[in-house]
Design a protein around this motif. Structure first.
Motif, PDB file in Angstrom:
ATOM      1  N   LEU A 371      -0.250  -4.783   4.616  1.00 29.23           N
ATOM      2  CA  LEU A 371      -1.464  -4.437   4.616  1.00 29.23           C
ATOM      3  C   LEU A 371      -1.136  -2.825   3.810  1.00 29.23           C
ATOM      4  CD1 LEU A 371      -3.192  -4.713   8.031  1.00 29.23           C
ATOM      5  CD2 LEU A 371      -2.986  -6.386   5.962  1.00 29.23           C
ATOM      6  N   ARG A 372       0.086  -2.483   3.433  1.00 32.42           N
ATOM      7  CA  ARG A 372       0.185  -1.452   2.662  1.00 32.42           C
ATOM      8  C   ARG A 372       0.169  -1.529   1.018  1.00 32.42           C
ATOM      9  NH1 ARG A 372       6.016  -0.835   5.671  1.00 32.42           N
ATOM     10  NH2 ARG A 372       5.166  -0.240   7.709  1.00 32.42           N
ATOM     11  N   GLY A 373      -0.510  -0.550   0.292  1.00 31.78           N
ATOM     12  CA  GLY A 373      -0.588  -0.477  -0.981  1.00 31.78           C
ATOM     13  C   GLY A 373      -1.805  -0.973  -1.565  1.00 31.78           C
ATOM     14  N   PHE A 374      -2.849  -1.004  -0.784  1.00 32.74           N
ATOM     15  CA  PHE A 374      -4.093  -1.414  -1.244  1.00 32.74           C
ATOM     16  C   PHE A 374      -5.001  -0.204  -1.703  1.00 32.74           C
ATOM     17  CE2 PHE A 374      -2.687  -5.304   0.916  1.00 32.74           C
ATOM     18  CZ  PHE A 374      -3.565  -6.217   0.338  1.00 32.74           C
ATOM     19  N   ASP A 375      -5.970  -0.540  -2.602  1.00 29.78           N
ATOM     20  CA  ASP A 375      -6.714   0.710  -3.086  1.00 29.78           C
ATOM     21  C   ASP A 375      -8.087   0.956  -2.177  1.00 29.78           C
ATOM     22  OD1 ASP A 375      -5.808   1.156  -5.849  1.00 29.78           O
ATOM     23  OD2 ASP A 375      -5.877  -1.126  -5.868  1.00 29.78           O
ATOM     24  N   ALA A 376      -8.501   0.123  -1.510  1.00 30.74           N
ATOM     25  CA  ALA A 376      -9.754   0.256  -0.640  1.00 30.74           C
ATOM     26  C   ALA A 376      -9.455  -0.798   0.516  1.00 30.74           C
ATOM     27  CB  ALA A 376     -10.878  -0.006  -1.216  1.00 30.74           C
TER      28      ALA A 376
END
Length: 480
Positions: A371-376
């Motif tokens: 779940l890391r590295g997402f914009d929103a």
């Protein structure tokens, strides 16, 4: 076989107090089936590394009771060389106090999460090539797997079923050791001893707090209990009961039960429309970072990679995925039934849109490297289904570890409940709600979480606003 545990927590030599092993001495222990040797290759204020090596006597495996099933009929096997249930037993015997989270000299540190770097070699992996990642990543570990050729002189023979695994995380040492003792035999898919009902109790005790919501729970249980059907069914039944309080979120069931209360306001559709609009307007496409760290809210554009946490059967996903500026929508849900409905809903989408969708089973109260590295990220009517004492875990996993640039959280406004004629006094809108916050309580929570994790936050009302009781729902938009 070899286990290394290192930390850069300062002073790093405090690792010795957690492990109950003096960094300035080498120790060994006769385990009956072999000898464990424990030492510290490095012990400085900046970095401390503990190593446990296990030397197994292959003759003792066959002649003694340690042989167990499958080993009595031959002398040639990989047990003296592969990190397996033997190493799990060695950890339990050599580091039992550490695994139990006990430290007389440093009790606070035993409960603290510290940076840990672990290496296990050689670890047998029987199954899919991504099995190590599937087991450890949902628990919050950064996973590095080094695969080895079956014979370096014969590359055409392919890879051996043995790997070197490196795990990195900020976690409690007790949790890390517990995860290893459960999951190493699962990866190996073998055990050197008889599995009975006591193993069910051991699994439930060591799996408390993480196994009920693990996306590979059934596989872990089946392999740990050597596929003994009665024991597997017994363990899964108890784990299902344990998972109920944190089963976030089956949206289909929620909508059915809340329909009689909120449906006249058409609140659910309005809520989803507004969340999709906020995400579309948040940040710039694909921007996770800027010069000093992160993209704030306000620049027009769309978030390129979006998480729908507690996605249910995918109604918010259906809105987000049609935005051409969004390249990927990842839905996360603990309920397998809800995920199945989301998959069926996705089948009606055009192929180009289906390629943008990723569905994951997972619990939101654990760190998850996926779940890391997402914009929103969006949590639409999710947090009120979490036990209050588990909310800090969700906060650390989402705001502290995953850290998307924008996070949108919606939850009911308890102040408004008096205006629902069909809702009895002092009752929640849904029987699975663990709490419902007033406007003041939600604002206090949002401000605290934002301050602790480096976010700014804006609160917004959702639905028609009553002059005394506010709107039926409320939303917080967090931006880094």
């Amino acid at each position: 076989m070899f286990l290394s545990v290192a930390t850069t927590h300062r002073p790093a030599t405090d690792l010795g107090f957690l492990l109950h092993k003096n960094p300035h001495r080498t120790q060994d222990l006769d385990l009956g089936f072999g000898r464990a040797v424990m030492l510290y290759p490095e012990a400085t204020e900046a970095r401390c590394e503990f190593v446990l090596t296990l030397d197994i006597d292959p003759i003792a495996l066959v002649r003694g009771s340690a042989g167990g099933e499958g080993l009595l009929d031959h002398y040639v096997n990989d047990r003296p060389y592969a990190a397996s249930s033997f190493l799990s037993v060695a950890i339990g015997r050599c580091l039992g106090a550490a695994m139990g989270g006990r430290s007389k000299e440093r009790p606070a540190l035993a409960e603290a999460e510290i940076p840990l770097d672990v290496t296990v070699a050689p670890l047998p992996v029987r199954g899919r090539s991504d099995l190590v990642e599937r087991l450890f990543a949902p628990l919050g570990y950064a996973v590095e797997v080094t695969r080895h050729p079956l014979d370096p002189e014969r590359p055409d023979w392919g890879e051996a079923p043995y790997v070197t695994v490196r795990l990195r995380a900020t976690a409690r040492l007790a949790d890390l050791l517990t995860h290893l003792t459960v999951l190493m035999p699962v990866l190996d898919d073998r055990k050197h001893y008889f599995v009975g009902e006591d193993e069910v109790e051991k699994l439930l005790a060591r799996g408390e707090g993480w196994l009920p919501g693990h996306p590979e729970r059934d596989l872990i249980v089946s392999r740990f209990l050597k596929r003994r059907g009665v024991l597997v069914r017994q363990a899964l039944a108890q784990l299902a009961e344990a998972a109920e309080p944190e089963a976030i979120l089956d949206h289909a069931a929620q909508e059915e039960r809340e329909a009689g209360i909120e449906q006249p306001l058409r609140l659910h559709e309005r809520r989803l429309d507004r969340v999709a609009q906020v995400i579309a307007e948040s940040g710039a496409p694909g921007s996770g970072t800027q010069e000093c760290g992160v993209q704030g809210r306000g620049a027009k554009g769309a978030a390129k990679r979006v998480l729908d946490l507690g996605c249910g059967d995918g109604k918010l996903i259906a809105r987000l995925i049609r935005d051409p500026a969004i390249a990927q929508v990842t839905g996360v849900e603990v309920s397998s039934a809800a995920l199945a409905r989301a998959e069926r809903r996705a089948e009606s989408l055009p192929e180009a849109l289906r390629r943008k969708l990723v569905l994951l089973q997972g619990s939101l109260i654990y760190r998850d490297a996926r779940l890391r590295g997402f914009d929103a990220a969006a949590l639409v009517e999710v947090i009120e289904h979490v036990e209050p004492d588990r909310l800090p875990h969700l906060e650390r996993a989402l705001f502290g570890d995953a850290r998307p640039a924008t996070i949108v959280v919606t939850t009911p406004n308890r102040d408004y409940n008096v205006l629902f004629p069909s809702l009895p006094e002092r009752q929640f809108r849904h029987p699975d709600h663990r709490f419902e916050w007033s406007r003041a309580e939600f604002g206090e929570w949002a401000e605290r979480v934002a301050a602790e994790h480096g976010y700014a936050v804006q609160i917004e009302s959702l639905g028609d606003i009553h002059p005394d009781f506010g709107a039926p729902s409320q939303m917080a938009v967090f931006s880094r």
